[in-house]
Motif scaffolding. Structure first.
Motif, short mmCIF file in Angstrom:
data_model
loop_
_atom_site.label_atom_id
_atom_site.label_comp_id
_atom_site.label_asym_id
_atom_site.label_seq_id
_atom_site.Cartn_x
_atom_site.Cartn_y
_atom_site.Cartn_z
N THR A 1 0.83 -1.20 0.00
CA THR A 1 0.00 0.00 0.00
C THR A 1 0.86 1.25 0.00
O THR A 1 0.53 2.25 -0.66
CB THR A 1 -0.96 0.01 1.20
N ALA A 2 1.98 1.23 0.70
CA ALA A 2 2.89 2.37 0.69
C ALA A 2 3.38 2.68 -0.71
O ALA A 2 3.57 3.84 -1.09
CB ALA A 2 4.07 2.11 1.62
N ALA A 3 3.56 1.62 -1.52
CA ALA A 3 4.05 1.81 -2.88
C ALA A 3 3.07 2.57 -3.76
O ALA A 3 3.47 3.15 -4.77
CB ALA A 3 4.36 0.45 -3.50
N ARG A 4 1.80 2.58 -3.38
CA ARG A 4 0.79 3.26 -4.19
C ARG A 4 0.70 4.75 -3.87
O ARG A 4 0.00 5.49 -4.55
CB ARG A 4 -0.58 2.60 -3.99
N VAL A 5 1.41 5.17 -2.83
CA VAL A 5 1.36 6.57 -2.39
C VAL A 5 2.56 7.32 -2.95
O VAL A 5 3.70 6.91 -2.75
CB VAL A 5 1.34 6.66 -0.86
N ASN A 6 2.30 8.44 -3.61
CA ASN A 6 3.38 9.26 -4.17
C ASN A 6 3.81 10.38 -3.24
O ASN A 6 5.00 10.71 -3.16
CB ASN A 6 2.93 9.88 -5.49
N ARG B 1 10.82 5.69 7.19
CA ARG B 1 11.07 5.07 5.87
C ARG B 1 10.65 6.02 4.75
O ARG B 1 11.37 6.18 3.75
CB ARG B 1 10.31 3.74 5.76
N LEU B 2 9.48 6.63 4.90
CA LEU B 2 9.03 7.57 3.88
C LEU B 2 9.97 8.77 3.80
O LEU B 2 10.28 9.24 2.69
CB LEU B 2 7.61 8.05 4.21
N ALA B 3 10.42 9.28 4.94
CA ALA B 3 11.33 10.41 4.94
C ALA B 3 12.62 10.07 4.20
O ALA B 3 13.15 10.90 3.43
CB ALA B 3 11.64 10.84 6.38
N ALA B 4 13.14 8.86 4.40
CA ALA B 4 14.35 8.44 3.69
C ALA B 4 14.12 8.37 2.19
O ALA B 4 14.96 8.80 1.39
CB ALA B 4 14.83 7.10 4.23
N ASP B 5 12.97 7.83 1.79
CA ASP B 5 12.64 7.76 0.36
C ASP B 5 12.51 9.17 -0.24
O ASP B 5 12.97 9.43 -1.35
CB ASP B 5 11.33 7.00 0.14
N ALA B 6 11.87 10.06 0.51
CA ALA B 6 11.70 11.43 0.01
C ALA B 6 13.04 12.15 -0.09
O ALA B 6 13.31 12.86 -1.06
CB ALA B 6 10.74 12.19 0.92
N ALA B 7 13.89 11.97 0.92
CA ALA B 7 15.20 12.61 0.90
C ALA B 7 16.08 12.09 -0.23
O ALA B 7 17.00 12.78 -0.68
CB ALA B 7 15.90 12.40 2.24
N ALA B 8 15.77 10.87 -0.70
CA ALA B 8 16.50 10.30 -1.84
C ALA B 8 15.85 10.63 -3.17
O ALA B 8 16.32 10.19 -4.23
CB ALA B 8 16.60 8.78 -1.67
N GLY B 9 14.73 11.37 -3.13
CA GLY B 9 14.06 11.78 -4.35
C GLY B 9 13.07 10.78 -4.91
O GLY B 9 12.55 10.98 -6.01
N ARG B 10 12.76 9.73 -4.15
CA ARG B 10 11.85 8.70 -4.66
C ARG B 10 10.38 9.02 -4.33
O ARG B 10 9.47 8.52 -4.99
CB ARG B 10 12.22 7.34 -4.08
N LYS B 11 10.14 9.79 -3.28
CA LYS B 11 8.79 10.17 -2.86
C LYS B 11 8.81 11.65 -2.50
O LYS B 11 9.86 12.30 -2.52
CB LYS B 11 8.34 9.37 -1.63
N ARG B 12 7.64 12.17 -2.11
CA ARG B 12 7.56 13.52 -1.57
C ARG B 12 6.86 13.48 -0.23
O ARG B 12 5.79 12.88 -0.10
CB ARG B 12 6.82 14.44 -2.55
N PHE B 13 7.48 14.12 0.74
CA PHE B 13 6.99 14.09 2.11
C PHE B 13 7.15 15.50 2.68
O PHE B 13 8.26 15.99 2.86
CB PHE B 13 7.79 13.08 2.93
N TRP B 14 6.01 16.16 2.93
CA TRP B 14 6.01 17.53 3.40
C TRP B 14 5.32 17.56 4.77
O TRP B 14 4.22 17.03 4.94
CB TRP B 14 5.25 18.43 2.42
N ILE B 15 5.98 18.21 5.73
CA ILE B 15 5.49 18.25 7.11
C ILE B 15 5.44 19.70 7.58
O ILE B 15 6.39 20.46 7.36
CB ILE B 15 6.42 17.46 8.05
#
Length: 315
Positions: free
Chosen positions: A177-182, A220-234
């Motif tokens: 399910t996490a994989a479906r979230v951009n 995990r999401l923060a690491a993916d976002a910091a690597a440019g694979r996702k976007r995570f805004w807080i």
């Protein structure tokens, strides 16, 4: 670790701004300390006006889903696109979120989910990993009845305010399910328990450490976002719950996991909000704002539309 019990209307906000969120209940991970109440905040804010828009219904089509409500803005319904983005918002007055979407990203469909008091209520339905995927499919089917074509979701963005993070954490906890979230946007909306023995409401000289295991899905999401694979805004305020980790505490824990430090800033934000700090790396962004009253907390929900326009994350 829930925040506010229910979406706050502006008249209720004015009545109760002297304390954070009456009736918020903390579900501590340690069974012996379950059902600890949040320490009520005596803080009120008379410095800033905290403007609120009048309630109005955005132009578009709505239908009730098995969990939440679908809204397709008039512009999106008229385009009848084969692909379109989906925004799912957890916890917040539906008319306000619909207004944000209709003005900021009118080409997107919206699902709003409101389940009442406490993050646990948001986590429970999504503990079944199949529920999220089924809800995405149900929303696509319902959109087809409105537009005449069943869309493929070009992106899925999760936004949450306050207690809504419980659903986001449950969705992100399962790889499929996490994989479906951009994209994920947390609006003053991330808590965790403390590592503590005894009564978490008892007097103490300093706050205990954050239970970082509560944040695993977000780190995990923060690491993916910091690597440019996702976007995570807080975004976060300075509201202090007392019996569990604040959004400032959890933001600091996420920054530590990335090896990032805050940069001090002094900027104006939406609604006259005062930004004090920020941290950025690739698709990860964290913005810290002044304010420790209920009104400051609610500002983050009302500012969502401004941030969606500025960040352009829904594609």
């Amino acid at each position: 670790m829930p925040r506010c019990p229910a979406p706050i209307a502006h008249d209720a906000l004015r009545r109760f701004s002297h304390r954070l969120c009456i009736g918020a209940i903390l579900a501590i991970a340690t069974p012996a300390h379950a059902q600890q109440a949040q320490n009520p905040s005596p803080i009120s804010d008379t410095t800033r006006p905290h403007p609120r828009v009048a309630e109005s219904r955005a132009d578009g089509e709505r239908t009730t889903l098995s969990l939440g409500e679908l809204f397709v803005p008039a512009a999106a319904a008229a385009r009848k696109r084969v692909t379109m983005p989906l925004v799912m918002h957890l916890h917040g007055t539906p008319w306000l979120i619909e207004r944000h979407i209709a003005k900021a990203v009118p080409h997107a469909a919206l699902v709003t989910v409101n389940l009442g008091a406490g993050s646990g209520r948001y986590a429970a339905p999504f503990a079944d990993a199949a529920k999220f995927s089924a809800l995405l499919d149900e929303a696509a089917d319902a959109t087809a009845r409105i537009t005449g074509r069943r869309p493929t979701w070009s992106s899925v963005t999760l936004t949450s305010w306050s207690a809504g993070y419980g659903a986001v954490r449950a969705i992100l906890s399962t790889p499929d399910t996490a994989a479906r979230v951009n994209t994920v946007i947390l609006l003053d909306s991330l808590h965790a328990s403390y590592v503590i023995g005894g009564d978490p409401s008892a007097a103490r000289s300093k706050d205990p450490a954050v239970n970082v295991s509560d944040l695993d899905a977000f780190t995990r999401l923060a690491a993916d976002a910091a690597a440019g694979r996702k976007r995570f805004w807080i975004t976060h305020s300075e509201v202090y719950p007392g019996t569990y980790a604040s959004t400032t505490d959890t933001a600091n824990a996420l920054l530590a996991s990335l090896g990032l430090s805050r940069q001090p800033v002094l900027k104006h934000g939406p609604l006259g909000m005062q930004q004090l700090s920020e941290a950025r790396r690739e698709g990860f962004q964290l913005l810290g704002f002044a304010g420790n009253s209920a009104a400051d907390h609610v500002d983050h929900l009302y500012a969502l539309g401004d941030w969606l326009r500025a960040w352009k994350v829904v594609q």
